[in-house]
Design an enzyme around this catalytic site. Structure first.
Site, mmCIF file in Angstrom:
data_model
loop_
_atom_site.group_PDB
_atom_site.id
_atom_site.type_symbol
_atom_site.label_atom_id
_atom_site.label_comp_id
_atom_site.label_asym_id
_atom_site.label_seq_id
_atom_site.Cartn_x
_atom_site.Cartn_y
_atom_site.Cartn_z
ATOM 1 N N GLU A 52 -0.824 -2.454 -0.261
ATOM 2 C CA GLU A 52 -0.052 -3.197 0.486
ATOM 3 C C GLU A 52 -0.119 -4.505 0.132
ATOM 4 O O GLU A 52 -1.170 -5.029 -0.226
ATOM 5 C CB GLU A 52 -0.012 -2.588 2.039
ATOM 6 C CG GLU A 52 0.641 -3.708 2.858
ATOM 7 C CD GLU A 52 0.646 -3.091 4.265
ATOM 8 O OE1 GLU A 52 -0.227 -2.372 4.468
ATOM 9 O OE2 GLU A 52 1.635 -3.522 5.287
ATOM 10 N N ASN A 199 8.547 3.160 7.550
ATOM 11 C CA ASN A 199 7.212 3.147 7.746
ATOM 12 C C ASN A 199 6.742 3.243 9.182
ATOM 13 O O ASN A 199 7.378 2.213 9.870
ATOM 14 C CB ASN A 199 6.268 2.168 7.011
ATOM 15 C CG ASN A 199 4.845 2.265 7.247
ATOM 16 O OD1 ASN A 199 4.104 3.302 7.043
ATOM 17 N ND2 ASN A 199 4.569 1.204 7.975
ATOM 18 N N GLU A 200 5.928 4.162 9.904
ATOM 19 C CA GLU A 200 5.693 3.867 11.224
ATOM 20 C C GLU A 200 6.598 3.468 11.860
ATOM 21 O O GLU A 200 6.725 2.485 12.689
ATOM 22 C CB GLU A 200 4.483 3.093 11.401
ATOM 23 C CG GLU A 200 3.252 3.311 10.776
ATOM 24 C CD GLU A 200 1.906 2.671 11.087
ATOM 25 O OE1 GLU A 200 1.897 1.883 11.635
ATOM 26 O OE2 GLU A 200 0.821 3.321 10.719
ATOM 27 N N TYR A 270 -6.062 6.508 11.660
ATOM 28 C CA TYR A 270 -7.348 5.734 11.311
ATOM 29 C C TYR A 270 -8.468 6.265 12.048
ATOM 30 O O TYR A 270 -8.416 6.420 13.376
ATOM 31 C CB TYR A 270 -7.000 4.235 11.312
ATOM 32 C CG TYR A 270 -6.106 3.489 10.473
ATOM 33 C CD1 TYR A 270 -6.716 3.289 9.183
ATOM 34 C CD2 TYR A 270 -4.680 3.420 10.591
ATOM 35 C CE1 TYR A 270 -5.933 2.902 8.192
ATOM 36 C CE2 TYR A 270 -3.774 3.228 9.622
ATOM 37 C CZ TYR A 270 -4.392 2.547 8.361
ATOM 38 O OH TYR A 270 -3.353 2.267 7.390
ATOM 39 N N GLU A 327 -1.605 7.565 5.365
ATOM 40 C CA GLU A 327 -2.495 6.391 5.444
ATOM 41 C C GLU A 327 -3.699 6.912 6.325
ATOM 42 O O GLU A 327 -3.533 7.653 7.378
ATOM 43 C CB GLU A 327 -1.970 5.333 6.512
ATOM 44 C CG GLU A 327 -0.843 4.150 5.682
ATOM 45 C CD GLU A 327 -0.373 3.175 6.378
ATOM 46 O OE1 GLU A 327 -1.094 2.916 7.532
ATOM 47 O OE2 GLU A 327 0.857 2.909 6.241
ATOM 48 N N GLN A 376 -7.345 1.017 2.243
ATOM 49 C CA GLN A 376 -6.256 0.685 1.091
ATOM 50 C C GLN A 376 -7.358 0.571 -0.078
ATOM 51 O O GLN A 376 -8.412 0.131 -0.081
ATOM 52 C CB GLN A 376 -5.336 -0.342 1.327
ATOM 53 C CG GLN A 376 -4.720 -0.401 2.574
ATOM 54 C CD GLN A 376 -3.544 -1.414 2.739
ATOM 55 O OE1 GLN A 376 -3.533 -2.413 1.992
ATOM 56 N NE2 GLN A 376 -2.607 -1.405 4.077
#
Ligand code: AHR
Length: 521
Positions: A52, A199-200, A270, A327, A376
């Site tokens: 990103e 995204n999200e 996460y 992710e 990432q």
């Protein structure tokens, strides 16, 4: 009296040592890899990487520009490029993340000196000079031989802007946009493997409800037109953590009968050592409580995947739609003295163990989870590679991924354990041993094992095998990591199990990841 006192002290000493794990219980497990019961393909894209426009993830981490004093090929730093080539990166996701929903692709094409300067409002408010854009992304993917995943801007873009971007990337019709691409140095269309609309959507992508997003998906996907021979796998933005409502609403609301394609639903998770966003926990210098809680937190992803898969199996029994964990990884408090918006964190043995556990979980759901992206790739969150100006270091997570390269496009096979020892800490328990196996493209069967315990080794008997050689990643220190001053503190070492009469015996040390080649079974 004297003797009695000695005995009491001895008992006390033994109790203290046992509770400190010094006299660990011996654990024995028999393992059978059932190579004659092949399951799903373990899609290579499970090992996908996320990059990103965030902190030093792209700028400095990958892109230094042609004029840099850091050795580079066409602006990509050579040391990082070589390390990524070695890693056989199968897939790159770009440009975000939250950044994607504020990214206007036209800012990133044409002569670099005249590209507009914008503000990266998500990540530190820094100036984005757009030096890395569409041409640079696809050039990198081509250099690495990786598939491509572009995340479209639903948040602040328009269906027209998205449709134009798709045309610019995939078309070879003689349109003005394609001529513009040609003039910018690229004749042929690029191969676009995956494309996501937003995204999200539940958060930084626009704070939408699942219903609202589903309507928008139907609208936007109607205009996501690409040539027949270059149709990306279309991804809808899905849920996070334990939510299943996004998968349910999307599967019920997206209309294949209107020719709307939705090939995958994304899911993000996460791992935070404390489970709390305000004080997440430190990347290094932690005690066993946070070693344990981090692994305990990460294992929750299996419940989240299971719950989503159950919803999907009900609404999509033919398994046409994938669940993409695009992710995942650890998220710690940023390293002291670094920009809080840059999400820079060290990476230790704990991260490698955690990567192994996540890979095993993805493998168990390989018929649905056919693509994931760790967050990432460089310098951000659970990175493969860290850089500091001209210096570069490979992380334990890099080695965890490297050790698993034989699993890319392997065929999964079941592993049966005679028992699963428990790792107990503070009245809580997680499995002490995790295993996953696959028949690689080269015909050999590979077995991946993780010992999650801090102190106890596990004795393993491997039944019905011919050989067992491979790589071990381990250390005596929970937070063992590589630094720019000491870049080789932790690296995999070769490992050979004793094999006699078709039976292997080995001891997997505490805090270890082990990948073994069992040969052709
Ligand atoms: O990876 C960092 C951020 O985490 C991404 O931009 C966003 O999608 C997620 O919240």
């Amino acid at each position: 009296m004297k003797v009695k006192l000695r005995a009491t002290s001895l008992l006390l000493l033994v109790t203290v040592l046992c509770s400190a794990g010094v006299f660990a219980r011996s654990q024995q497990v028999n393992i059978t890899v059932k190579a004659n019961e092949p399951g799903s393909i373990l899609n290579k894209d499970i090992y996908g990487q996320f990059m990103e426009h965030l902190g030093r993830g792209i700028y400095e981490g990958i892109w230094v520009g042609e004029g840099s004093s850091i050795p580079n090929k066409d602006g990509f730093r050579l040391d990082v490029l070589n390390a990524l080539e070695e890693l056989q990166v199968p897939l790159l996701r770009w440009p975000g993340g939250c950044f994607a929903d504020e990214y206007h692709w036209r800012d990133g094409i044409g002569p670099r000196e005249s590209r507009p300067k914008t503000v990266n409002s998500n990540w530190g408010g820094v100036i984005e000079d757009n030096a890395f854009g569409t041409h640079e992304f696809f050039a990198l993917a081509e250099l690495l031989g990786a598939d491509t995943y572009v995340n479209g801007n639903l948040g602040t873009g328009t269906p027209q802007e998205m449709a134009d971007w798709l045309q610019y990337i995939t078309s070879d019709a003689p349109t003005t946009l394609v001529q513009q691409r040609n003039a910018n140095g690229r004749d042929k269309p690029w191969k676009l493997t995956y494309f996501a609309i937003g995204n999200e959507a539940w958060g930084c992508g626009g704070n939408m409800t699942p219903e609202f997003y589903t309507h928008l998906y139907n609208q936007w996907a109607s205009f996501a037109k690409t040539p027949q021979d270059n149709q990306p796998i279309m991804i809808a933005s899905g849920g996070t953590d334990d939510s299943t409502i996004w998968a349910k609403t999307l599967l019920e609301g997206v209309k294949p009968s209107w020719n709307i394609r939705m090939d995958g639903i994304s899911h993000h998770y996460y791992t935070l050592p404390t489970g709390k966003w305000d004080v997440k926990g430190s990347a290094t210098g932690f005690a066993e409580d946070q070693w344990f809680s981090t692994l305990e937190q990460t294992l929750k992803i299996e419940d989240y995947i299971k719950a989503n898969v159950a919803v999907m199996d009900q609404l999509d029994p033919e398994k046409k739609v994938g669940l993409y964990v695009d992710e995942w990884g650890t998220w710690y408090d940023v390293d002291e003295g670094t920009n809080p918006g840059f999400l820079y964190q060290q990476n230790t043995l704990r991260d490698a163990i955690l990567a192994g556990l996540n890979i095993h979980i993805f493998n168990r759901y390989a018929d649905r989870v056919t693509m994931t992206n760790i967050a990432q790739m460089v310098n951000v969150l659970q990175a493969m590679i860290l850089t500091d100006k001209e210096k570069m270091v490979l992380t334990p997570t890099y080695y965890a991924f490297k050790m698993h390269t034989p699993f890319q496009d392997a065929r999964s096979v079941p592993v049966s354990l005679s028992n699963t020892p428990a790792y107990e800490f503070n009245n809580k328990s997680i499995p002490a041993l995790s295993a996953s196996a696959g028949i690689s493209q080269d015909g050999n069967t590979y077995l991946s094992l993780v010992n999650t315990q801090v102190d106890s080794a596990i004795t393993i008997n491997l039944l019905a095998i011919k050989q067992a050689t491979g790589w071990l990643l381990s250390s005596t220190k929970m937070d063992e990591h590589n630094t720019f001053a000491q870049p080789h503190n932790i690296e995999p070492t070769t490992f050979n199990a004793k094999v006699k009469n078709g039976k292997g015996s080995l001891t997997i040390p505490a805090k270890s990841l082990l990948v073994l080649n069992l040969g052709k079974l």
